[in-house]
Design a protein around this motif. Structure first.
Motif, PDB file in Angstrom:
ATOM      1  N   ASN A  94       2.660 -35.981  -3.681  1.00 43.48           N
ATOM      2  CA  ASN A  94       2.877 -35.956  -5.134  1.00 43.48           C
ATOM      3  C   ASN A  94       2.729 -34.557  -5.716  1.00 43.48           C
ATOM      4  O   ASN A  94       3.282 -34.259  -6.772  1.00 43.48           O
ATOM      5  CB  ASN A  94       1.920 -36.923  -5.839  1.00 43.48           C
ATOM      6  CG  ASN A  94       2.255 -38.366  -5.535  1.00 43.48           C
ATOM      7  OD1 ASN A  94       3.376 -38.700  -5.141  1.00 43.48           O
ATOM      8  ND2 ASN A  94       1.279 -39.238  -5.701  1.00 43.48           N
ATOM      9  N   GLN A  95       2.000 -33.688  -5.017  1.00 43.28           N
ATOM     10  CA  GLN A  95       1.841 -32.298  -5.461  1.00 43.28           C
ATOM     11  C   GLN A  95       2.926 -31.393  -4.894  1.00 43.28           C
ATOM     12  O   GLN A  95       2.918 -30.190  -5.133  1.00 43.28           O
ATOM     13  CB  GLN A  95       0.464 -31.773  -5.053  1.00 43.28           C
ATOM     14  CG  GLN A  95      -0.676 -32.455  -5.754  1.00 43.28           C
ATOM     15  CD  GLN A  95      -2.021 -31.998  -5.215  1.00 43.28           C
ATOM     16  OE1 GLN A  95      -2.135 -30.995  -4.516  1.00 43.28           O
ATOM     17  NE2 GLN A  95      -3.059 -32.754  -5.519  1.00 43.28           N
ATOM     18  N   GLY A  96       3.870 -31.968  -4.120  1.00 44.92           N
ATOM     19  CA  GLY A  96       5.001 -31.192  -3.633  1.00 44.92           C
ATOM     20  C   GLY A  96       4.892 -30.700  -2.202  1.00 44.92           C
ATOM     21  O   GLY A  96       5.727 -29.915  -1.758  1.00 44.92           O
ATOM     22  N   HIS A  97       3.894 -31.141  -1.474  1.00 47.99           N
ATOM     23  CA  HIS A  97       3.738 -30.717  -0.077  1.00 47.99           C
ATOM     24  C   HIS A  97       4.497 -31.687   0.818  1.00 47.99           C
ATOM     25  O   HIS A  97       4.283 -32.892   0.762  1.00 47.99           O
ATOM     26  CB  HIS A  97       2.257 -30.677   0.310  1.00 47.99           C
ATOM     27  CG  HIS A  97       1.453 -29.752  -0.535  1.00 47.99           C
ATOM     28  ND1 HIS A  97       1.460 -28.388  -0.342  1.00 47.99           N
ATOM     29  CD2 HIS A  97       0.641 -29.985  -1.592  1.00 47.99           C
ATOM     30  CE1 HIS A  97       0.671 -27.821  -1.237  1.00 47.99           C
ATOM     31  NE2 HIS A  97       0.162 -28.770  -2.007  1.00 47.99           N
ATOM     32  N   HIS A  98       5.368 -31.138   1.664  1.00 47.23           N
ATOM     33  CA  HIS A  98       6.175 -31.996   2.525  1.00 47.23           C
ATOM     34  C   HIS A  98       6.236 -31.513   3.966  1.00 47.23           C
ATOM     35  O   HIS A  98       6.883 -32.129   4.795  1.00 47.23           O
ATOM     36  CB  HIS A  98       7.605 -32.105   1.968  1.00 47.23           C
ATOM     37  CG  HIS A  98       7.643 -32.673   0.596  1.00 47.23           C
ATOM     38  ND1 HIS A  98       7.468 -34.017   0.347  1.00 47.23           N
ATOM     39  CD2 HIS A  98       7.798 -32.094  -0.609  1.00 47.23           C
ATOM     40  CE1 HIS A  98       7.534 -34.244  -0.953  1.00 47.23           C
ATOM     41  NE2 HIS A  98       7.722 -33.082  -1.560  1.00 47.23           N
ATOM     42  N   PHE A 102      -6.915 -41.167   4.729  1.00 49.00           N
ATOM     43  CA  PHE A 102      -5.777 -40.364   5.151  1.00 49.00           C
ATOM     44  C   PHE A 102      -4.551 -40.634   4.290  1.00 49.00           C
ATOM     45  O   PHE A 102      -3.911 -39.706   3.793  1.00 49.00           O
ATOM     46  CB  PHE A 102      -5.484 -40.653   6.634  1.00 49.00           C
ATOM     47  CG  PHE A 102      -4.371 -39.823   7.199  1.00 49.00           C
ATOM     48  CD1 PHE A 102      -4.600 -38.526   7.597  1.00 49.00           C
ATOM     49  CD2 PHE A 102      -3.104 -40.354   7.342  1.00 49.00           C
ATOM     50  CE1 PHE A 102      -3.582 -37.754   8.128  1.00 49.00           C
ATOM     51  CE2 PHE A 102      -2.075 -39.594   7.869  1.00 49.00           C
ATOM     52  CZ  PHE A 102      -2.317 -38.291   8.262  1.00 49.00           C
ATOM     53  N   THR A 103      -4.214 -41.917   4.107  1.00 54.21           N
ATOM     54  CA  THR A 103      -3.024 -42.278   3.326  1.00 54.21           C
ATOM     55  C   THR A 103      -3.144 -41.789   1.891  1.00 54.21           C
ATOM     56  O   THR A 103      -2.196 -41.240   1.332  1.00 54.21           O
ATOM     57  CB  THR A 103      -2.786 -43.801   3.366  1.00 54.21           C
ATOM     58  OG1 THR A 103      -2.642 -44.196   4.730  1.00 54.21           O
ATOM     59  CG2 THR A 103      -1.554 -44.191   2.592  1.00 54.21           C
ATOM     60  N   HIS A 148       4.492 -42.363   9.142  1.00 60.55           N
ATOM     61  CA  HIS A 148       4.355 -43.716   8.599  1.00 60.55           C
ATOM     62  C   HIS A 148       4.032 -43.674   7.105  1.00 60.55           C
ATOM     63  O   HIS A 148       4.467 -44.532   6.349  1.00 60.55           O
ATOM     64  CB  HIS A 148       3.280 -44.498   9.342  1.00 60.55           C
ATOM     65  CG  HIS A 148       3.719 -45.009  10.671  1.00 60.55           C
ATOM     66  ND1 HIS A 148       4.797 -45.852  10.843  1.00 60.55           N
ATOM     67  CD2 HIS A 148       3.227 -44.787  11.906  1.00 60.55           C
ATOM     68  CE1 HIS A 148       4.953 -46.133  12.115  1.00 60.55           C
ATOM     69  NE2 HIS A 148       4.013 -45.486  12.792  1.00 60.55           N
ATOM     70  N   THR A 149       3.279 -42.678   6.692  1.00 57.16           N
ATOM     71  CA  THR A 149       2.902 -42.554   5.283  1.00 57.16           C
ATOM     72  C   THR A 149       4.016 -41.933   4.461  1.00 57.16           C
ATOM     73  O   THR A 149       4.287 -42.360   3.352  1.00 57.16           O
ATOM     74  CB  THR A 149       1.622 -41.703   5.157  1.00 57.16           C
ATOM     75  OG1 THR A 149       0.609 -42.293   5.975  1.00 57.16           O
ATOM     76  CG2 THR A 149       1.147 -41.651   3.720  1.00 57.16           C
ATOM     77  N   THR A 177      -0.684 -39.028   0.314  1.00 58.83           N
ATOM     78  CA  THR A 177       0.089 -39.397  -0.879  1.00 58.83           C
ATOM     79  C   THR A 177      -0.154 -38.392  -1.997  1.00 58.83           C
ATOM     80  O   THR A 177       0.787 -37.970  -2.678  1.00 58.83           O
ATOM     81  CB  THR A 177      -0.266 -40.827  -1.333  1.00 58.83           C
ATOM     82  OG1 THR A 177       0.025 -41.732  -0.260  1.00 58.83           O
ATOM     83  CG2 THR A 177       0.508 -41.221  -2.570  1.00 58.83           C
ATOM     84  N   ASN A 178      -1.402 -38.001  -2.190  1.00 63.40           N
ATOM     85  CA  ASN A 178      -1.713 -36.988  -3.208  1.00 63.40           C
ATOM     86  C   ASN A 178      -1.038 -35.657  -2.896  1.00 63.40           C
ATOM     87  O   ASN A 178      -0.497 -35.001  -3.798  1.00 63.40           O
ATOM     88  CB  ASN A 178      -3.224 -36.788  -3.336  1.00 63.40           C
ATOM     89  CG  ASN A 178      -3.913 -37.941  -4.017  1.00 63.40           C
ATOM     90  OD1 ASN A 178      -3.279 -38.720  -4.725  1.00 63.40           O
ATOM     91  ND2 ASN A 178      -5.204 -38.077  -3.792  1.00 63.40           N
TER      92      ASN A 178
END
Length: 112
Positions: A32-36, A23-24, A53-54, A28-29
């Protein structure tokens, strides 16, 4: 994830329970690709805490609430997505169709 056309067999579920989810790493990936912004369509939003938490800057939106049988939680989720810059389509109130329900159990209409 099952591939298109495969069955959700007992071995599929066993493998999903037995193997790590990562999951983490996945979150994280995605970050890093711009998904928030993340949408959780569950009546009990269990992933929201793990996402925060992540990635504490992430926006998580849950669409359902257990034991709340009104459209209010869905409307709140829609508004939250819109206020966080996500493209949304608001339904026009006059385009909603309602199916008339029987006034009492087993009411039926003969067609002969």
């Amino acid at each position: 994830h099952p591939h298109h056309g495969t069955n959700l067999t007992p071995s599929y579920w066993y493998n999903n329970l037995r193997n790590p989810v990562r999951f983490t790493q996945t979150l994280t990936n995605l970050t890093n690709q711009g998904h928030h912004t993340y949408l959780e369509p569950s009546p009990h939003p269990t992933l929201t805490t793990a996402i925060h938490h992540t990635n504490p800057k992430a926006t998580t939106i849950h669409t359902l609430t257990r034991n709340h049988h009104t459209p209010h939680p869905l409307h709140t989720a829609h508004a939250t997505a819109w206020t966080h810059g996500q493209p949304t389509t608001w339904p026009h109130p006059h385009t909603t169709t309602h199916t008339p329900l029987p006034t009492y159990p087993f009411q039926h209409k003969h067609h002969w």
